[in-house]
Design an enzyme around this catalytic site. Structure first.
Site, PDB file in Angstrom:
ATOM      1  N   SER A 145       2.467 -11.439  -2.799  1.00  0.00           N
ATOM      2  CA  SER A 145       2.152  -9.977  -3.256  1.00  0.00           C
ATOM      3  C   SER A 145       3.035  -9.120  -2.601  1.00  0.00           C
ATOM      4  CB  SER A 145       0.744  -9.937  -2.959  1.00  0.00           C
ATOM      5  OG  SER A 145       0.361  -8.332  -3.170  1.00  0.00           O
ATOM      6  N   TYR A 158      -6.770  -9.319   1.525  1.00  0.00           N
ATOM      7  CA  TYR A 158      -5.584  -9.378   0.595  1.00  0.00           C
ATOM      8  C   TYR A 158      -4.322  -9.610   1.319  1.00  0.00           C
ATOM      9  CZ  TYR A 158      -3.039  -9.594  -3.799  1.00  0.00           C
ATOM     10  OH  TYR A 158      -2.428  -9.968  -4.971  1.00  0.00           O
TER      11      TYR A 158
END
Length: 262
Positions: A145, A158
């Protein structure tokens, strides 16, 4: 077709990006093994792919944090297809935004679980599937990401999980390169979805403005003036999985429409 004759395993093959990856990789000629925790989700994806593409799809329910289940996934792949050429790891749970100092014991456990799914789950998938690539070579593509390089408040789980996958991929590229196994990452930024639109609408309501104003402001900060789609991300994965990238390893392709340069 870029993946004609190849067998690809996709973990985290749930709704959204996982489904899009499955459909597009099958269109490119790959036989698929799709893995996620929900059997119903996997069977739905297998049915959708088979209805659109004349290819084989094997659904294998798998908890990627369970070593025995991941080994069973590898065994099922070899039993059905006799080989594996591509591994795509995309498993990560949905999370809610919460600052570290606001986390209670229950959320701390969720934080750890999220990082386990991303980091340990990717490690287990590589540990048990990569050995079947060593004789012929192969390609591992790990979904990370934009957050693997820059964390945001409220999303430390995350960021931590994806950052771990990012550097794990570097180590694996070094370890597996001599056997012809390539390991790369695709790092999406925002991906156009109903969830993203709902978040933008929530921000608009909080600021007393419109969704259209929020969208224009956000995309105005992106070089391409748009938000990347699931297909944009999937196409980058397919490139790295294919022989078009046969001299690329230890690399990361950013798919964020110019939201963040690296």
């Amino acid at each position: 077709m870029l993946l004609k004759g190849k067998v690809a395993v996709i973990t985290g093959a749930g709704p959204g990006l996982g489904r899009t990856l499955s459909v597009l990789m099958a269109r490119e000629g790959a036989s698929l093994v799709v893995a996620a925790r929900s059997r119903d989700t996997l069977e739905k994806i297998a049915t959708e792919v088979s209805a659109e593409v004349d290819g084989e799809v094997l659904p294998v329910p798998t908890d990627v944090t369970d070593a025995a289940q991941v080994k069973a996934l590898a065994d099922a792949t070899i039993e059905r297809f006799g080989k594996v050429d591509v591994l795509v790891t995309a498993a990560f749970p949905g999370t809610h935004r919460k600052n570290v100092l606001d986390m209670d014991d229950a959320y701390l456990a969720r934080w750890r679980q999220a990082v386990d799914i991303a980091a340990y789950g990717t490690l287990l998938a590589c540990r048990h599937i990569a050995p079947h690539m060593l004789e012929r070579g192969g390609s591992i593509v790990n979904l990370t990401s934009m957050s693997s390089r820059m964390g945001y408040g409220g999303r430390s789980d995350y960021a931590a999980g994806k950052a771990a996958v990012h550097l794990l991929s570097h180590a694996l590229a070094d370890e597996l390169g001599p056997q012809g196994v390539r390991v790369n990452c695709v790092a999406p930024g925002w991906i156009a979805s109903d969830v993203l639109e709902d978040w933008m609408r929530t921000r608009a309501a909080a600021e007393g403005t419109t969704y259209e104003d929020i969208l224009a402001r956000d995309t105005g900060a992106m070089a391409l003036r748009r938000i990347a789609t699931e297909e944009d991300v999937a196409r980058a994965v397919i490139f790295l999985a294919s022989d078009q990238a046969k001299a690329t390893t230890g690399a990361t392709i950013d798919v964020n429409a110019g939201q963040h340069f690296t």
